[in-house]
Design a protein around this motif. Structure first.
Motif, PDB file in Angstrom:
ATOM      1  N   HIS A   1       1.266   4.154  -3.212  1.00  0.00           N
ATOM      2  CA  HIS A   1       0.986   5.592  -3.049  1.00  0.00           C
ATOM      3  C   HIS A   1       2.480   6.457  -3.244  1.00  0.00           C
TER       4      HIS A   1
ATOM      5  N   GLU B   1      -3.466   9.399   3.481  1.00  0.00           N
ATOM      6  CA  GLU B   1      -3.890   8.006   3.947  1.00  0.00           C
ATOM      7  C   GLU B   1      -3.564   7.729   5.426  1.00  0.00           C
ATOM      8  N   TYR B   2      -2.322   8.357   5.634  1.00  0.00           N
ATOM      9  CA  TYR B   2      -1.818   7.904   6.872  1.00  0.00           C
ATOM     10  C   TYR B   2      -1.472   9.174   8.091  1.00  0.00           C
ATOM     11  N   GLN B   3      -2.151  10.474   7.498  1.00  0.00           N
ATOM     12  CA  GLN B   3      -2.139  11.403   8.458  1.00  0.00           C
ATOM     13  C   GLN B   3      -0.700  11.744   9.049  1.00  0.00           C
TER      14      GLN B   3
ATOM     15  N   ILE C   1       7.500   5.391   6.815  1.00  0.00           N
ATOM     16  CA  ILE C   1       6.623   6.669   6.915  1.00  0.00           C
ATOM     17  C   ILE C   1       5.782   6.718   8.356  1.00  0.00           C
ATOM     18  N   HIS C   2       6.842   6.993   9.114  1.00  0.00           N
ATOM     19  CA  HIS C   2       6.474   7.180  10.598  1.00  0.00           C
ATOM     20  C   HIS C   2       5.832   6.126  11.161  1.00  0.00           C
ATOM     21  N   ARG C   3       5.978   5.042  10.987  1.00  0.00           N
ATOM     22  CA  ARG C   3       5.785   3.636  11.377  1.00  0.00           C
ATOM     23  C   ARG C   3       4.007   3.541  11.042  1.00  0.00           C
ATOM     24  N   GLN C   4       3.635   4.400  10.360  1.00  0.00           N
ATOM     25  CA  GLN C   4       2.484   4.045   9.609  1.00  0.00           C
ATOM     26  C   GLN C   4       2.269   3.249   8.295  1.00  0.00           C
ATOM     27  N   ALA C   5       3.355   3.425   7.625  1.00  0.00           N
ATOM     28  CA  ALA C   5       3.637   2.479   6.500  1.00  0.00           C
ATOM     29  C   ALA C   5       4.928   2.384   6.012  1.00  0.00           C
TER      30      ALA C   5
ATOM     31  N   ASP D   1       0.769  -1.229   0.016  1.00  0.00           N
ATOM     32  CA  ASP D   1      -0.040   0.144  -0.011  1.00  0.00           C
ATOM     33  C   ASP D   1       0.821   1.338  -0.077  1.00  0.00           C
ATOM     34  N   GLY D   2       1.872   1.299   1.028  1.00  0.00           N
ATOM     35  CA  GLY D   2       2.675   2.480   0.733  1.00  0.00           C
ATOM     36  C   GLY D   2       3.569   2.582  -0.364  1.00  0.00           C
TER      37      GLY D   2
ATOM     38  N   TRP E   1       1.076  12.556   3.343  1.00  0.00           N
ATOM     39  CA  TRP E   1       0.406  11.163   3.152  1.00  0.00           C
ATOM     40  C   TRP E   1      -0.921  11.328   3.954  1.00  0.00           C
TER      41      TRP E   1
END
Length: 143
Positions: free
Chosen positions: A7, A79-81, A50-54, A3-4, A77
């Motif tokens: 994006h 999607e991950y805020q 990506i800041h442990r979100q992805a 997913d990451g 991002w």
């Protein structure tokens, strides 16, 4: 990671279009694959935290061209805020050793890219090759 990565590739396309580099983007897109051994023409793997979100991973021939680290660092991002990334691992697709000379060149390219868009006092970033000879670790954060 898929997913990451989707994006991130989309983001690279947007910046490539803005810079009118569609030819280099087509080459870049042709290297993107799930299996690193099938990334024909790729010399490097860039894996972003990506800041442990992805996590996102792209394969490139060289950093120059499609991959603009400063633009990616400043990108939201939704999607991950979160905005940007905080850690980046640069390796070979086959995880072979990165020579000292190569690591110095990678660090120079990363520094030149980041400092082209940001002043030295805006960010704290450093590159580290001490942990493992198969990658260069890049950490970055706002100052």
């Amino acid at each position: 990671m898929l997913d990451g990565t989707i994006h991130l590739v989309r983001l690279c396309y947007c910046y490539s279009s803005l810079d009118k580099r569609s030819k280099s983007f087509n080459e870049f897109l042709g290297m993107q694959t799930y299996d690193p051994s099938e990334a024909d023409g790729a010399n490097y793997t860039y894996t972003f935290d990506i800041h442990r979100q992805a996590y996102a991973r792209v394969f490139v021939k060289t950093k120059d061209g499609t991959l603009d680290l400063a633009d990616i660092y400043g990108s939201p991002w939704q999607e991950y805020q979160v905005c940007g990334f905080d850690t980046l691992w640069i390796s070979h697709p086959d995880w072979s050793r990165i020579s000292e000379e190569e690591a110095i060149e990678i660090e120079r390219e990363v520094s030149d890219d980041i400092l082209y868009d940001y002043a030295k006092d805006e960010l704290n970033f450093w590159c580290d090759k001490l942990l493992d000879e198969t990658y260069v670790l890049v950490n970055i954060q706002d100052a």
